[in-house]
Design an enzyme around this catalytic site. Structure first.
Site, PDB file in Angstrom:
ATOM      1  N   ARG A  60      64.418  69.828  11.498  1.00 38.05           N
ATOM      2  CA  ARG A  60      64.597  70.686  10.313  1.00 38.05           C
ATOM      3  C   ARG A  60      65.860  70.292   9.563  1.00 38.05           C
ATOM      4  O   ARG A  60      66.622  71.151   9.144  1.00 38.05           O
ATOM      5  CB  ARG A  60      64.680  72.173  10.700  1.00 38.05           C
ATOM      6  CG  ARG A  60      63.489  72.699  11.419  1.00 38.05           C
ATOM      7  CD  ARG A  60      62.510  73.406  10.486  1.00 38.05           C
ATOM      8  NE  ARG A  60      61.262  73.617  11.173  1.00 38.05           N
ATOM      9  CZ  ARG A  60      60.927  74.746  11.786  1.00 38.05           C
ATOM     10  NH1 ARG A  60      61.715  75.777  11.728  1.00 38.05           N
ATOM     11  NH2 ARG A  60      59.787  74.839  12.423  1.00 38.05           N
ATOM     12  N   ARG A  86      65.867  75.553   4.899  1.00 38.59           N
ATOM     13  CA  ARG A  86      66.454  76.715   4.240  1.00 38.59           C
ATOM     14  C   ARG A  86      67.968  76.782   4.203  1.00 38.59           C
ATOM     15  O   ARG A  86      68.531  77.566   3.465  1.00 38.59           O
ATOM     16  CB  ARG A  86      65.911  77.992   4.883  1.00 38.59           C
ATOM     17  CG  ARG A  86      64.504  78.300   4.441  1.00 38.59           C
ATOM     18  CD  ARG A  86      63.898  79.386   5.278  1.00 38.59           C
ATOM     19  NE  ARG A  86      63.790  78.927   6.647  1.00 38.59           N
ATOM     20  CZ  ARG A  86      63.104  79.564   7.591  1.00 38.59           C
ATOM     21  NH1 ARG A  86      62.506  80.683   7.312  1.00 38.59           N
ATOM     22  NH2 ARG A  86      63.026  79.079   8.804  1.00 38.59           N
ATOM     23  N   ARG A 121      61.740  75.191  -3.178  1.00 42.22           N
ATOM     24  CA  ARG A 121      60.837  76.117  -2.477  1.00 42.22           C
ATOM     25  C   ARG A 121      60.380  77.218  -3.445  1.00 42.22           C
ATOM     26  O   ARG A 121      59.209  77.580  -3.488  1.00 42.22           O
ATOM     27  CB  ARG A 121      61.574  76.691  -1.271  1.00 42.22           C
ATOM     28  CG  ARG A 121      60.899  77.815  -0.536  1.00 42.22           C
ATOM     29  CD  ARG A 121      59.778  77.296   0.342  1.00 42.22           C
ATOM     30  NE  ARG A 121      59.385  78.314   1.304  1.00 42.22           N
ATOM     31  CZ  ARG A 121      58.625  79.360   0.990  1.00 42.22           C
ATOM     32  NH1 ARG A 121      58.191  79.526  -0.229  1.00 42.22           N
ATOM     33  NH2 ARG A 121      58.314  80.245   1.917  1.00 42.22           N
ATOM     34  N   ASP A 154      54.576  69.991   8.031  1.00 40.89           N
ATOM     35  CA  ASP A 154      54.605  70.957   9.133  1.00 40.89           C
ATOM     36  C   ASP A 154      53.533  70.600  10.142  1.00 40.89           C
ATOM     37  O   ASP A 154      52.529  69.966   9.784  1.00 40.89           O
ATOM     38  CB  ASP A 154      54.378  72.384   8.620  1.00 40.89           C
ATOM     39  CG  ASP A 154      54.839  73.410   9.641  1.00 40.89           C
ATOM     40  OD1 ASP A 154      56.042  73.711   9.663  1.00 40.89           O
ATOM     41  OD2 ASP A 154      54.012  73.867  10.455  1.00 40.89           O
ATOM     42  N   TYR A 165      49.134  78.054  18.429  1.00 44.23           N
ATOM     43  CA  TYR A 165      49.133  78.763  17.142  1.00 44.23           C
ATOM     44  C   TYR A 165      47.710  79.080  16.681  1.00 44.23           C
ATOM     45  O   TYR A 165      47.439  80.133  16.113  1.00 44.23           O
ATOM     46  CB  TYR A 165      49.854  77.936  16.070  1.00 44.23           C
ATOM     47  CG  TYR A 165      51.357  77.962  16.223  1.00 44.23           C
ATOM     48  CD1 TYR A 165      52.095  79.072  15.816  1.00 44.23           C
ATOM     49  CD2 TYR A 165      52.049  76.893  16.780  1.00 44.23           C
ATOM     50  CE1 TYR A 165      53.475  79.115  15.949  1.00 44.23           C
ATOM     51  CE2 TYR A 165      53.429  76.918  16.924  1.00 44.23           C
ATOM     52  CZ  TYR A 165      54.138  78.032  16.508  1.00 44.23           C
ATOM     53  OH  TYR A 165      55.497  78.071  16.658  1.00 44.23           O
TER      54      TYR A 165
HETATM   55  O1  CP3 Z   1      63.125  68.541   8.335  1.00 39.74           O
HETATM   56  C1  CP3 Z   1      62.213  68.562   9.183  1.00 39.74           C
HETATM   57  O2  CP3 Z   1      62.395  68.741  10.395  1.00 39.74           O
HETATM   58  C2  CP3 Z   1      60.808  68.228   8.724  1.00 39.74           C
HETATM   59  C3  CP3 Z   1      59.931  69.294   8.492  1.00 39.74           C
HETATM   60  C4  CP3 Z   1      59.424  70.197   9.603  1.00 39.74           C
HETATM   61  C5  CP3 Z   1      59.131  71.559   9.363  1.00 39.74           C
HETATM   62  N1  CP3 Z   1      58.498  72.060  10.467  1.00 39.74           N
HETATM   63  C6  CP3 Z   1      59.443  72.260   8.112  1.00 39.74           C
HETATM   64  C7  CP3 Z   1      59.409  73.739   8.080  1.00 39.74           C
HETATM   65  C8  CP3 Z   1      59.033  69.917  10.912  1.00 39.74           C
HETATM   66  C9  CP3 Z   1      59.192  68.632  11.711  1.00 39.74           C
HETATM   67  C10 CP3 Z   1      58.435  71.101  11.446  1.00 39.74           C
HETATM   68  C11 CP3 Z   1      57.841  71.178  12.784  1.00 39.74           C
HETATM   69  C12 CP3 Z   1      57.329  72.463  13.268  1.00 39.74           C
HETATM   70  N2  CP3 Z   1      56.679  73.447  12.555  1.00 39.74           N
HETATM   71  C13 CP3 Z   1      57.333  72.859  14.617  1.00 39.74           C
HETATM   72  C14 CP3 Z   1      57.847  72.015  15.770  1.00 39.74           C
HETATM   73  C15 CP3 Z   1      59.319  72.062  15.882  1.00 39.74           C
HETATM   74  C16 CP3 Z   1      59.847  73.424  16.304  1.00 39.74           C
HETATM   75  O3  CP3 Z   1      60.475  74.069  15.458  1.00 39.74           O
HETATM   76  O4  CP3 Z   1      59.650  73.794  17.466  1.00 39.74           O
HETATM   77  C17 CP3 Z   1      56.751  74.130  14.696  1.00 39.74           C
HETATM   78  C18 CP3 Z   1      56.564  74.969  15.953  1.00 39.74           C
HETATM   79  C19 CP3 Z   1      56.319  74.485  13.387  1.00 39.74           C
HETATM   80  C20 CP3 Z   1      55.579  75.700  12.966  1.00 39.74           C
HETATM   81  C21 CP3 Z   1      56.351  76.503  11.999  1.00 39.74           C
HETATM   82  N3  CP3 Z   1      56.619  76.125  10.696  1.00 39.74           N
HETATM   83  C22 CP3 Z   1      56.966  77.755  12.208  1.00 39.74           C
HETATM   84  C23 CP3 Z   1      56.945  78.512  13.519  1.00 39.74           C
HETATM   85  C24 CP3 Z   1      57.574  78.117  11.006  1.00 39.74           C
HETATM   86  C25 CP3 Z   1      58.267  79.402  10.697  1.00 39.74           C
HETATM   87  C26 CP3 Z   1      59.660  79.293  11.183  1.00 39.74           C
HETATM   88  C27 CP3 Z   1      60.582  80.124  10.377  1.00 39.74           C
HETATM   89  O5  CP3 Z   1      61.747  80.070  10.771  1.00 39.74           O
HETATM   90  O6  CP3 Z   1      60.176  80.752   9.381  1.00 39.74           O
HETATM   91  C28 CP3 Z   1      57.387  77.071  10.084  1.00 39.74           C
HETATM   92  C29 CP3 Z   1      57.875  77.021   8.684  1.00 39.74           C
HETATM   93  C30 CP3 Z   1      58.731  75.861   8.305  1.00 39.74           C
HETATM   94  N4  CP3 Z   1      58.457  74.568   8.636  1.00 39.74           N
HETATM   95  C31 CP3 Z   1      59.905  75.896   7.501  1.00 39.74           C
HETATM   96  C32 CP3 Z   1      60.331  74.575   7.344  1.00 39.74           C
HETATM   97  C33 CP3 Z   1      61.491  74.077   6.524  1.00 39.74           C
HETATM   98  C34 CP3 Z   1      60.494  77.140   6.839  1.00 39.74           C
HETATM   99  C35 CP3 Z   1      59.565  77.536   5.750  1.00 39.74           C
HETATM  100  C36 CP3 Z   1      60.204  78.198   4.547  1.00 39.74           C
HETATM  101  O7  CP3 Z   1      60.740  77.519   3.669  1.00 39.74           O
HETATM  102  O8  CP3 Z   1      60.073  79.434   4.461  1.00 39.74           O
END
Ligand code: CP3
Length: 329
Positions: A2, A6, A15, A52, A128
């Protein structure tokens, strides 16, 4: 992990412009820009494609939404009919914008900065899909442990889809790919081989058949002493380790055979100061002499001051292996 997201004000702006998180992922111009934001600001050695893990179920026809701050929400897959309704043939078309973004990022990155592609591992994505949201994933475990031959069918679909997704990212310019098994750690050891190791091995085999020289990084989060058998049995080239494993243990048990990535607890990036830089140096002292990608043990947290990420990059760049401190190499 990440490194785009954010905590960066410039991310917030795009966003808002996109309206929804998935629109951001599926609009190549925006996804490219978001991918490049942290690299431009901090000068990392690699970019991770902005996307994602849940774009794969979305492509398979499961409705996926991201409520503001509530995490993902999916139409649950709970029956054999639900599995039969998945549409793997939609993958290429649905994910075309993601691949376009990968291609453009690969072209835009400065010389020497790598592009990492990724996917969720089958177990974590299945969690999920079955649950329909984040949480304890009891419904997914209940199905896997209670009716394994049914649950296996979902895993089989995901193995194919995941391999296809990674293969296409490599074709478009990803120089390494990472498999996120964020929920591997909720599996009891008796189920670990079947639902974490075996599907990951199948994905790696399919990927390596096409891209033998593109490194695969595995991240089975929260699996501690199982990491060694995971690395041995799956065929990954590198292991990403969370903060629950000591850097010294990883150096001793894993690094002689596998490249390591990790393992700073993201909360240190909230703390900052010498607590942050001391921890960075300790990790590098343990792992920096071997094949190592400095990274976090999990994702950057919202609210992280960007200045602390800059401090991290500076501390990593300033570090020298023992005996070479004075040479200025
Ligand atoms: O910069 C990076 O790492 C690349 C992008 C990336 C995202 N998600 C962007 C994202 C990557 C590699 C992921 C992987 C991901 N997504 C995982 C595996 C890694 C981990 O965190 O364990 C998982 C489980 C997900 C599923 C997922 N996506 C969840 C559970 C959420 C919500 C989390 C939250 O805090 O709201 C997301 C959303 C997400 N994916 C965001 C980002 C930047 C936030 C979304 C937003 O802008 O509101």
């Amino acid at each position: 992990m990440r490194q785009a997201g954010r905590y960066l004000p410039e991310y917030g702006e795009l966003r808002r412009q996109a309206g929804s998180f998935l629109t951001l992922c599926y609009t190549p111009e925006l996804a490219v820009e978001v991918t490049l934001q942290p690299v431009k600001r901090f000068g990392m050695d690699a970019a991770i494609l902005f996307s994602d893990i849940l774009v794969v179920p979305d492509a398979l026809g499961v409705e996926v939404t991201f409520g503001n701050g509530n995490g993902p929400c999916l139409t649950p897959v709970r029956t054999l009919q639900d599995i039969a309704a998945l549409r793997p043939e939609r993958m290429q078309h649905h994910l075309a914008p993601v691949y376009t973004a990968a291609e453009r990022v690969a072209q835009a990155l400065p010389e020497g900065v790598a592009l990492i592609g990724f996917a969720g591992a089958p177990w974590t994505v299945a969690c999920y899909m079955v649950e329909g949201r984040g949480g304890a994933f009891t419904a997914a475990k209940l199905w896997a442990f209670g009716k394994p031959e049914e649950f296996q069918r979902l895993i089989d679909v995901l193995v194919e889809a995941t391999a296809e997704h990674l293969i296409e990212q490599a074709r478009r310019g990803a120089e390494a790919v990472q498999l996120f098994d964020s929920w591997a750690g909720i599996l009891p050891s008796s189920e670990f081989e079947r639902w974490c190791i075996a599907p990951t091995r199948s994905v790696v085999q399919r990927f390596k058949a096409i891209w033998p020289d593109v490194p695969v990084i595995g991240f089975p989060r929260g699996t501690g002493c199982m990491l060694r058998s995971y690395a041995e049995a799956t065929g990954v080239d590198a292991v990403s380790v969370d903060s629950g494993v000591s850097a010294e243990w990883a150096a001793r048990e894993l690094q002689p055979r596998w490249a390591i990535q990790g393992n700073l607890d993201p909360v240190y990036l909230l703390v900052g100061g010498t607590e942050l830089t001391d921890r960075i140096r300790a990790i590098l002292d343990a792992l920096g002499d071997g094949p190592f990608v400095f990274n976090l043990g999990h994702g950057v947290l919202p609210g992280t001051p960007p200045g602390n990420v800059a401090l991290l990059v500076e501390a990593v760049r300033a570090w020298r292996p023992r005996g070479e401190e004075a040479t200025g190499r």
